[in-house]
Design a protein around this motif. Sequence first.
Motif, PDB file in Angstrom:
ATOM      1  N   LEU A  20       0.830  -1.209   0.000  1.00 55.34           N
ATOM      2  CA  LEU A  20       0.000   0.000   0.000  1.00 55.34           C
ATOM      3  C   LEU A  20       0.864   1.258   0.000  1.00 55.34           C
ATOM      4  N   ILE A  21       1.888   1.276   0.843  1.00 54.45           N
ATOM      5  CA  ILE A  21       2.782   2.443   0.867  1.00 54.45           C
ATOM      6  C   ILE A  21       3.492   2.597  -0.475  1.00 54.45           C
ATOM      7  N   GLY A  22       3.960   1.492  -1.028  1.00 54.94           N
ATOM      8  CA  GLY A  22       4.643   1.554  -2.316  1.00 54.94           C
ATOM      9  C   GLY A  22       3.739   2.011  -3.442  1.00 54.94           C
ATOM     10  N   ILE A  23       2.458   1.596  -3.417  1.00 51.27           N
ATOM     11  CA  ILE A  23       1.510   2.018  -4.458  1.00 51.27           C
ATOM     12  C   ILE A  23       1.275   3.523  -4.391  1.00 51.27           C
ATOM     13  N   VAL A  24       1.051   4.030  -3.182  1.00 48.85           N
ATOM     14  CA  VAL A  24       0.749   5.465  -3.040  1.00 48.85           C
ATOM     15  C   VAL A  24       1.952   6.315  -3.454  1.00 48.85           C
ATOM     16  N   LEU A  25       3.106   6.056  -2.857  1.00 49.29           N
ATOM     17  CA  LEU A  25       4.275   6.883  -3.140  1.00 49.29           C
ATOM     18  C   LEU A  25       4.816   6.644  -4.550  1.00 49.29           C
ATOM     19  N   VAL A  63       6.701   0.262  -8.728  1.00 46.19           N
ATOM     20  CA  VAL A  63       5.465   0.894  -9.189  1.00 46.19           C
ATOM     21  C   VAL A  63       5.771   2.159  -9.984  1.00 46.19           C
ATOM     22  N   ARG A  64       6.718   2.942  -9.510  1.00 55.09           N
ATOM     23  CA  ARG A  64       7.086   4.169 -10.219  1.00 55.09           C
ATOM     24  C   ARG A  64       7.598   3.867 -11.622  1.00 55.09           C
ATOM     25  N   GLY A  65       8.450   2.841 -11.764  1.00 56.93           N
ATOM     26  CA  GLY A  65       8.966   2.486 -13.075  1.00 56.93           C
ATOM     27  C   GLY A  65       7.884   2.031 -14.035  1.00 56.93           C
ATOM     28  N   GLN A  66       6.919   1.256 -13.545  1.00 55.79           N
ATOM     29  CA  GLN A  66       5.829   0.791 -14.402  1.00 55.79           C
ATOM     30  C   GLN A  66       4.935   1.944 -14.846  1.00 55.79           C
ATOM     31  N   ILE A  67       4.654   2.863 -13.936  1.00 52.48           N
ATOM     32  CA  ILE A  67       3.757   3.978 -14.271  1.00 52.48           C
ATOM     33  C   ILE A  67       4.431   4.954 -15.231  1.00 52.48           C
ATOM     34  N   LEU A  68       5.739   5.127 -15.123  1.00 47.72           N
ATOM     35  CA  LEU A  68       6.444   5.980 -16.082  1.00 47.72           C
ATOM     36  C   LEU A  68       6.250   5.474 -17.507  1.00 47.72           C
ATOM     37  N   THR A  69       6.148   4.161 -17.674  1.00 58.60           N
ATOM     38  CA  THR A  69       5.906   3.594 -19.003  1.00 58.60           C
ATOM     39  C   THR A  69       4.442   3.690 -19.402  1.00 58.60           C
ATOM     40  N   LEU A  70       3.537   3.410 -18.464  1.00 62.11           N
ATOM     41  CA  LEU A  70       2.115   3.354 -18.797  1.00 62.11           C
ATOM     42  C   LEU A  70       1.491   4.728 -19.020  1.00 62.11           C
ATOM     43  N   ARG A  71       2.025   5.756 -18.403  1.00 58.31           N
ATOM     44  CA  ARG A  71       1.378   7.069 -18.515  1.00 58.31           C
ATOM     45  C   ARG A  71       1.492   7.663 -19.912  1.00 58.31           C
ATOM     46  N   GLY A  91       8.799  15.299 -12.112  1.00 53.48           N
ATOM     47  CA  GLY A  91       9.286  16.585 -11.635  1.00 53.48           C
ATOM     48  C   GLY A  91       9.794  16.524 -10.209  1.00 53.48           C
ATOM     49  N   TRP A  92       9.483  17.597  -9.453  1.00 54.25           N
ATOM     50  CA  TRP A  92       9.995  17.686  -8.082  1.00 54.25           C
ATOM     51  C   TRP A  92       9.356  16.644  -7.170  1.00 54.25           C
ATOM     52  N   VAL A  93       8.109  16.224  -7.485  1.00 52.43           N
ATOM     53  CA  VAL A  93       7.469  15.172  -6.681  1.00 52.43           C
ATOM     54  C   VAL A  93       8.253  13.865  -6.812  1.00 52.43           C
ATOM     55  N   ASP A  94       8.599  13.531  -8.049  1.00 49.49           N
ATOM     56  CA  ASP A  94       9.380  12.320  -8.292  1.00 49.49           C
ATOM     57  C   ASP A  94      10.741  12.412  -7.617  1.00 49.49           C
TER      58      ASP A  94
END
Length: 366
Positions: free
Chosen positions: A171-176, A244-252, A185-188
């Motif tokens: 859950l923590i990994g999904i949210v962050l 999760v971050r790596g997968q979303i960078l591709t899917l977005r 950007g700065w969030v990443d």
Amino acid sequence: MNKDKRAQDNLEAVEEAIQVEEDTLATETDLEAEEEVVLVENYREMSPLQLTARRFFRSKLSIVGLVMIVFLLLFSFFGPVLYNRWGETEADKSETSYDSIIYYTYTDANGNEVTVTEVITIVENLNKYADPSWDHLLGTDDQAFDVFVRLMYGGRISLTIGFIVVILQTLIGIVLGGLAGYFGGWVDQLIMRIVDIFNCIPTLPILLIASAVIDSWQLEADEQIYVLMVVITVFSWSGTARMVRGQILTLREQEYITATEVMGLPTWRKIFVHLITNVMPQLIVSMTLGLGSVILYESTLSYLGLGVQLPKAAWGTMIAGANDRSVLSYHMNMWLPAGILIVIAVLGFNFVGDGLRDAMDPKAKK
């Protein structure tokens, strides 16, 4: 006339043979077409979940891992219900006795050395270090607790800690990870720097310090279990967030995300409904593989005295009894079964995780 008639008959026979051959070929073609239609219909009727299950159960190791996990769950959660002769912290107070031999030497009046052997019978009201028997299937430990019963209760604690920690860290990994991958950007940058910090922290020294602090709080055994869950979660969520971050960078960058922007959907819906759902196969595999790691991690901490403490039972705590040389050499029933169950748990979850990874691979053969 006879020759013309014979030639006509031959021509008709040839035409009839050709017609029969054409009819046969047409029939075979129709049958093949019908079989292809049936195969296509059956293939179309099979959902992605059914395809995944079909690939999963083709693997023998996946089935073996599933059997291991089911066995552990039944043994840990239903075993104490069926075998309730002893409680988790119920000591066997039956009277036991053993002989202690004492040797001492003295000099008599004539100057001769005399060695005297004296046998002393010691009686105790606790049946400690009992050998396996019908009353105690795996004997008793140094507290006169039934080892077999504590294995079942220890499995409850170890498996529960594993499941809860994996769910929390996911859950923590999904949210962050979702926020970092979608906004960039700065969030990443901020979230990834936090992840890097947690990856660089020397875990064992921090756990030793945390253990000393927790001991100073003088918490109950049940409360220490919850603290252990929090500690393991804090040091294990960073890997899931990075994945999760790596997968979303591709899917977005996919077209359907552009369509959601045109439709004006809110950001939370785009992240947690349209992006995270497409990361779920990788998350499920990661969670399954992570369960074995968490159980091994908890057992290691309990063995080092940082995890579940007495009188609560955990597989790592039971193995910690092997620190005593006499227990290690002469009372293998106290620690060896717990080690075997840890191996079964880790192998079972790894086998299932590998099977799910292969089954959910979109490039796999149908």
